[in-house]
Design a protein around this motif. Sequence first.
Motif, PDB file in Angstrom:
ATOM      1  N   GLN A  54       6.495  -3.215  -8.578  1.00 34.59           N
ATOM      2  CA  GLN A  54       7.385  -4.097  -9.333  1.00 34.59           C
ATOM      3  C   GLN A  54       6.755  -5.474  -9.502  1.00 34.59           C
ATOM      4  OE1 GLN A  54      10.801  -3.639  -6.754  1.00 34.59           O
ATOM      5  NE2 GLN A  54      11.901  -2.430  -8.287  1.00 34.59           N
ATOM      6  N   ALA A  55       6.104  -5.971  -8.466  1.00 36.32           N
ATOM      7  CA  ALA A  55       5.455  -7.283  -8.541  1.00 36.32           C
ATOM      8  C   ALA A  55       4.268  -7.256  -9.505  1.00 36.32           C
ATOM      9  CB  ALA A  55       4.995  -7.714  -7.150  1.00 36.32           C
TER      10      ALA A  55
ATOM     11  N   GLU B 158       4.285  -1.516   0.922  1.00 38.13           N
ATOM     12  CA  GLU B 158       5.492  -1.144   0.198  1.00 38.13           C
ATOM     13  C   GLU B 158       5.151  -0.914  -1.280  1.00 38.13           C
ATOM     14  OE1 GLU B 158       9.042  -3.483   1.168  1.00 38.13           O
ATOM     15  OE2 GLU B 158       7.844  -4.466   2.712  1.00 38.13           O
ATOM     16  N   GLU B 159       4.953   0.345  -1.628  1.00 37.40           N
ATOM     17  CA  GLU B 159       4.531   0.674  -2.988  1.00 37.40           C
ATOM     18  C   GLU B 159       5.561   0.225  -4.025  1.00 37.40           C
ATOM     19  OE1 GLU B 159       1.645   4.561  -2.286  1.00 37.40           O
ATOM     20  OE2 GLU B 159       3.709   4.867  -2.987  1.00 37.40           O
ATOM     21  N   ARG B 160       6.820   0.513  -3.772  1.00 40.52           N
ATOM     22  CA  ARG B 160       7.862   0.203  -4.756  1.00 40.52           C
ATOM     23  C   ARG B 160       7.889  -1.298  -5.066  1.00 40.52           C
ATOM     24  NH1 ARG B 160      13.423  -0.909  -5.442  1.00 40.52           N
ATOM     25  NH2 ARG B 160      14.478   0.524  -6.877  1.00 40.52           N
ATOM     26  N   LYS B 161       7.959  -2.100  -4.035  1.00 38.80           N
ATOM     27  CA  LYS B 161       8.041  -3.545  -4.211  1.00 38.80           C
ATOM     28  C   LYS B 161       6.776  -4.088  -4.874  1.00 38.80           C
ATOM     29  CE  LYS B 161       7.119  -6.453  -0.918  1.00 38.80           C
ATOM     30  NZ  LYS B 161       7.144  -7.213   0.370  1.00 38.80           N
ATOM     31  N   ASN B 162       5.628  -3.594  -4.471  1.00 39.41           N
ATOM     32  CA  ASN B 162       4.378  -4.123  -5.001  1.00 39.41           C
ATOM     33  C   ASN B 162       4.113  -3.671  -6.431  1.00 39.41           C
ATOM     34  OD1 ASN B 162       3.493  -5.709  -2.759  1.00 39.41           O
ATOM     35  ND2 ASN B 162       3.059  -3.815  -1.659  1.00 39.41           N
TER      36      ASN B 162
ATOM     37  N   ASN C 163       9.371   5.801  -2.818  1.00 34.64           N
ATOM     38  CA  ASN C 163      10.495   5.409  -1.964  1.00 34.64           C
ATOM     39  C   ASN C 163      10.010   5.124  -0.551  1.00 34.64           C
ATOM     40  OD1 ASN C 163      12.499   5.720  -3.973  1.00 34.64           O
ATOM     41  ND2 ASN C 163      12.488   7.938  -3.679  1.00 34.64           N
ATOM     42  N   PRO C 164      10.640   4.192   0.144  1.00 40.19           N
ATOM     43  CA  PRO C 164      10.233   3.887   1.524  1.00 40.19           C
ATOM     44  C   PRO C 164      10.330   5.118   2.416  1.00 40.19           C
ATOM     45  CG  PRO C 164      11.738   2.216   0.683  1.00 40.19           C
ATOM     46  CD  PRO C 164      11.746   3.332  -0.316  1.00 40.19           C
TER      47      PRO C 164
ATOM     48  N   ALA D 292      12.993   2.119 -10.436  1.00 39.29           N
ATOM     49  CA  ALA D 292      12.419   0.858  -9.956  1.00 39.29           C
ATOM     50  C   ALA D 292      11.936  -0.027 -11.099  1.00 39.29           C
ATOM     51  CB  ALA D 292      11.262   1.143  -9.005  1.00 39.29           C
TER      52      ALA D 292
END
Length: 279
Positions: free
Chosen positions: A217-218, A211-215, A143-144, A241
Motif C-alpha cells: 500500500q505504501a 508486512e507485505e500488505r502495508k508496504n 494477509n498477516p 487492500a
Amino acid sequence: MRCLYAGILAILLSSCGKSVKTVDDQGVKIAYVDAGQGDTALLFVHGWCLNKGYWSNQMDHFKDRYHVVAIDLPGFGESGKERTEWTTENYGRDIDSVMSQLHLNKVVLVGHSMGGDLCLEAALHAPDRVIALVGIDNFKSINPETPTQKADDARTYTVLKEGFTKAAFQYFQGDLFYKTADTIQRRILTDVANADSAVAIAALQGNDNFEERKNLQAFGKPLYLINSDYTPTDTAALTAAHVPHEVMYIKDTGHFPMVEKPADVNAALDAVMANITGH
C-alpha cells in the motif's frame, strides 16, 4: 558434483556477456553481472539460497533492449558475508545501494520468492528510482500470518537448525517442484546444500516481521505478478487492500518458473515492459 555445478554456473554467467563485478554496501561485497544499456533497467533479485545465475535466460532475452542487472544477495552466491543481521531492511538497502552505485534511475525490480519482499523494501527506500515491481511466484497471500502460522514458522526454524540440509530438502520436495525437471531440481538442491545454513535461516527469520500488505500500500505503484498456477494467488486480498496489480500465470510449473519455463516468463515480462514503457 561441485566441480560439475561450478562449470555449469560459469557457462550460465558467460551467456550474459559480462564478467562478475562488485559494489560495496557498508563493508559487504555485492556481486553482480550486467549487460545492455538504456534509460530503463531491469534488476533481478533471486530467492532463498539461490543466486544470480538463475536469471541468465532473462538477462540474455532482454539485454538488447534494456540495461539488465542480476545480483547475488549478501550471504549467497559470490557476495560477502561480513554482516551479523540478515534482515529484510538490510537487504533492501543492499539493492538500493546497487541502484545508486550503478546510477540506475528508471528501474523495474524483479524479485523471485522471498526476493519480492526484498525488492519491495528497496522500492520504499528509492521511490524515485523504481518505476515498477515484478514478483515471480510470490505475494500469493498478503494477509498477516495467523498465530498458528507463526508457530509453524518457529518449529520450522528449530528443525532447520537441527539438520539444515535434510529439513530444507524435505521442504523443497513438496509442491515447490510440481512438474519441475530432474536436472533443475538437482541444481536447486545443490545450491541449498551449499548455502551457509546460519545465513539462510537468519534471512528467513529476518523476513518474519515484514508486512507485505502495508508496504505494498505504501509503494502505491502497480504490482505485476508472474506466478505459477500450482497454488492460488489471493487476488481478492490485493483488491481489498487497494493494491494495483496484474497477475499472469505460468501453467504446469513449480516455484521456479524463470528456469522451469523461461520462455513463458520472458513472454510475460515482455508484456509487463510493454505496459510500463508503452512500446
